[in-house]
Write a protein that holds these residues in place. Structure first.
Motif, mmCIF file in Angstrom:
data_model
loop_
_atom_site.group_PDB
_atom_site.id
_atom_site.type_symbol
_atom_site.label_atom_id
_atom_site.label_comp_id
_atom_site.label_asym_id
_atom_site.label_seq_id
_atom_site.Cartn_x
_atom_site.Cartn_y
_atom_site.Cartn_z
ATOM 1 N N GLU A 1 0.797 -1.226 0.000
ATOM 2 C CA GLU A 1 0.000 0.000 0.000
ATOM 3 C C GLU A 1 0.835 1.283 0.000
ATOM 4 O O GLU A 1 0.389 2.298 -0.530
ATOM 5 C CB GLU A 1 -0.978 -0.005 1.168
ATOM 6 N N GLN A 2 2.022 1.249 0.577
ATOM 7 C CA GLN A 2 2.872 2.440 0.623
ATOM 8 C C GLN A 2 3.944 2.452 -0.467
ATOM 9 O O GLN A 2 4.831 3.314 -0.460
ATOM 10 C CB GLN A 2 3.512 2.582 2.008
ATOM 11 N N ASP A 3 3.854 1.514 -1.401
ATOM 12 C CA ASP A 3 4.795 1.482 -2.526
ATOM 13 C C ASP A 3 4.634 2.785 -3.317
ATOM 14 O O ASP A 3 3.515 3.146 -3.702
ATOM 15 C CB ASP A 3 4.480 0.276 -3.407
ATOM 16 N N PRO A 4 5.717 3.504 -3.562
ATOM 17 C CA PRO A 4 5.606 4.744 -4.341
ATOM 18 C C PRO A 4 4.894 4.569 -5.681
ATOM 19 O O PRO A 4 4.167 5.471 -6.104
ATOM 20 C CB PRO A 4 7.058 5.177 -4.522
ATOM 21 N N PHE A 5 5.065 3.443 -6.347
ATOM 22 C CA PHE A 5 4.341 3.220 -7.602
ATOM 23 C C PHE A 5 2.834 3.240 -7.358
ATOM 24 O O PHE A 5 2.082 3.802 -8.136
ATOM 25 C CB PHE A 5 4.743 1.890 -8.240
ATOM 26 N N ARG A 6 2.388 2.607 -6.279
ATOM 27 C CA ARG A 6 0.951 2.604 -5.980
ATOM 28 C C ARG A 6 0.491 3.988 -5.533
ATOM 29 O O ARG A 6 -0.572 4.452 -5.943
ATOM 30 C CB ARG A 6 0.619 1.559 -4.921
ATOM 31 N N LEU A 7 1.274 4.644 -4.701
ATOM 32 C CA LEU A 7 0.893 5.971 -4.211
ATOM 33 C C LEU A 7 0.787 6.988 -5.344
ATOM 34 O O LEU A 7 -0.025 7.910 -5.272
ATOM 35 C CB LEU A 7 1.889 6.458 -3.163
ATOM 36 N N GLN A 8 1.592 6.816 -6.385
ATOM 37 C CA GLN A 8 1.587 7.742 -7.520
ATOM 38 C C GLN A 8 0.596 7.339 -8.612
ATOM 39 O O GLN A 8 0.556 7.966 -9.675
ATOM 40 C CB GLN A 8 3.000 7.844 -8.120
ATOM 41 N N GLY A 9 -0.189 6.289 -8.375
ATOM 42 C CA GLY A 9 -1.170 5.852 -9.371
ATOM 43 C C GLY A 9 -0.557 5.162 -10.570
ATOM 44 O O GLY A 9 -1.154 5.148 -11.651
ATOM 45 N N LEU A 10 0.619 4.579 -10.397
ATOM 46 C CA LEU A 10 1.338 3.946 -11.501
ATOM 47 C C LEU A 10 1.072 2.442 -11.601
ATOM 48 O O LEU A 10 1.672 1.763 -12.429
ATOM 49 C CB LEU A 10 2.837 4.210 -11.373
ATOM 50 N N VAL A 11 0.180 1.938 -10.758
ATOM 51 C CA VAL A 11 -0.236 0.541 -10.803
ATOM 52 C C VAL A 11 -1.727 0.539 -11.112
ATOM 53 O O VAL A 11 -2.537 1.053 -10.344
ATOM 54 C CB VAL A 11 0.055 -0.186 -9.480
ATOM 55 N N GLU A 12 -2.060 -0.021 -12.261
ATOM 56 C CA GLU A 12 -3.440 -0.027 -12.726
ATOM 57 C C GLU A 12 -4.272 -1.116 -12.046
ATOM 58 O O GLU A 12 -5.451 -0.938 -11.775
ATOM 59 C CB GLU A 12 -3.433 -0.247 -14.241
ATOM 60 N N ASN A 13 -3.627 -2.246 -11.768
ATOM 61 C CA ASN A 13 -4.325 -3.386 -11.192
ATOM 62 C C ASN A 13 -3.329 -4.201 -10.375
ATOM 63 O O ASN A 13 -2.172 -4.345 -10.770
ATOM 64 C CB ASN A 13 -4.939 -4.249 -12.306
ATOM 65 N N VAL A 14 -3.801 -4.737 -9.254
ATOM 66 C CA VAL A 14 -2.980 -5.598 -8.407
ATOM 67 C C VAL A 14 -3.750 -6.888 -8.171
ATOM 68 O O VAL A 14 -4.925 -6.849 -7.802
ATOM 69 C CB VAL A 14 -2.676 -4.939 -7.041
ATOM 70 N N THR A 15 -3.088 -8.010 -8.408
ATOM 71 C CA THR A 15 -3.688 -9.302 -8.075
ATOM 72 C C THR A 15 -2.750 -10.027 -7.118
ATOM 73 O O THR A 15 -1.537 -9.818 -7.136
ATOM 74 C CB THR A 15 -3.945 -10.170 -9.318
ATOM 75 N N VAL A 16 -3.335 -10.860 -6.284
ATOM 76 C CA VAL A 16 -2.572 -11.625 -5.295
ATOM 77 C C VAL A 16 -2.989 -13.084 -5.408
ATOM 78 O O VAL A 16 -4.185 -13.390 -5.459
ATOM 79 C CB VAL A 16 -2.846 -11.125 -3.858
ATOM 80 N N HIS A 17 -1.994 -13.960 -5.454
ATOM 81 C CA HIS A 17 -2.241 -15.396 -5.553
ATOM 82 C C HIS A 17 -1.346 -16.103 -4.547
ATOM 83 O O HIS A 17 -0.134 -15.830 -4.504
ATOM 84 C CB HIS A 17 -1.884 -15.937 -6.944
ATOM 85 N N GLU A 18 -1.918 -17.012 -3.762
ATOM 86 C CA GLU A 18 -1.045 -17.845 -2.943
ATOM 87 C C GLU A 18 -0.226 -18.707 -3.892
ATOM 88 O O GLU A 18 -0.733 -19.198 -4.910
ATOM 89 C CB GLU A 18 -1.843 -18.728 -1.988
ATOM 90 N N TRP A 19 1.045 -18.853 -3.580
ATOM 91 C CA TRP A 19 1.941 -19.579 -4.468
ATOM 92 C C TRP A 19 2.628 -20.676 -3.680
ATOM 93 O O TRP A 19 3.223 -20.422 -2.631
ATOM 94 C CB TRP A 19 2.972 -18.607 -5.045
ATOM 95 N N LYS A 20 2.535 -21.873 -4.160
ATOM 96 C CA LYS A 20 3.173 -23.014 -3.514
ATOM 97 C C LYS A 20 4.381 -23.426 -4.339
ATOM 98 O O LYS A 20 4.235 -24.074 -5.374
ATOM 99 C CB LYS A 20 2.178 -24.159 -3.374
ATOM 100 N N ALA A 21 5.542 -23.028 -3.882
ATOM 101 C CA ALA A 21 6.781 -23.398 -4.573
ATOM 102 C C ALA A 21 6.946 -24.904 -4.486
ATOM 103 O O ALA A 21 6.847 -25.485 -3.408
ATOM 104 C CB ALA A 21 7.965 -22.680 -3.934
#
Length: 100
Positions: free
Chosen positions: A69-89
């Motif tokens: 949430e505090q990533d400068p890219f997100r704060l500046q509106g430079l991320v259009e979409n964020v998805t999250v997936h649990e990943w099992k290596a």
């Protein structure tokens, strides 16, 4: 703790602003790595557009997303979409480290 793949999609035409804010973005991600929250991150490029991949260690998808949430890219509106997936290596050093 589980592993989560957080995928950023960048809006078209955001290359210049991302270049401007990239040092702060990378410093932010480096701080998360120093705290042991993010294991690896880097840019993605594909026919659908550019983005980024971040692999987090977190208790939930919500927690992994909250770390961004505090990533400068997100704060500046430079991320259009964020998805999250649990990943099992399954194979390799991360799988060995995280009990797959």
């Amino acid at each position: 703790m589980a592993l989560f793949a957080v995928v950023y999609a960048y809006p078209a035409g955001s290359e210049g602003p991302r270049d401007t804010h990239r040092p702060a973005h990378r410093a932010f991600l480096s701080e998360l790595a120093d705290r042991g929250l993010i294991l690896v991150s880097g840019p993605l490029s594909n026919p659908a557009g550019e983005g980024g991949l971040l692999i987090f260690r977190a208790a939930s998808a919500e927690e992994a997303l909250a770390h961004t949430e505090q990533d400068p890219f997100r704060l500046q509106g430079l991320v259009e979409n964020v998805t999250v997936h649990e990943w099992k290596a399954a194979v390799g050093p991360l799988a060995e480290s995280f009990g797959a």
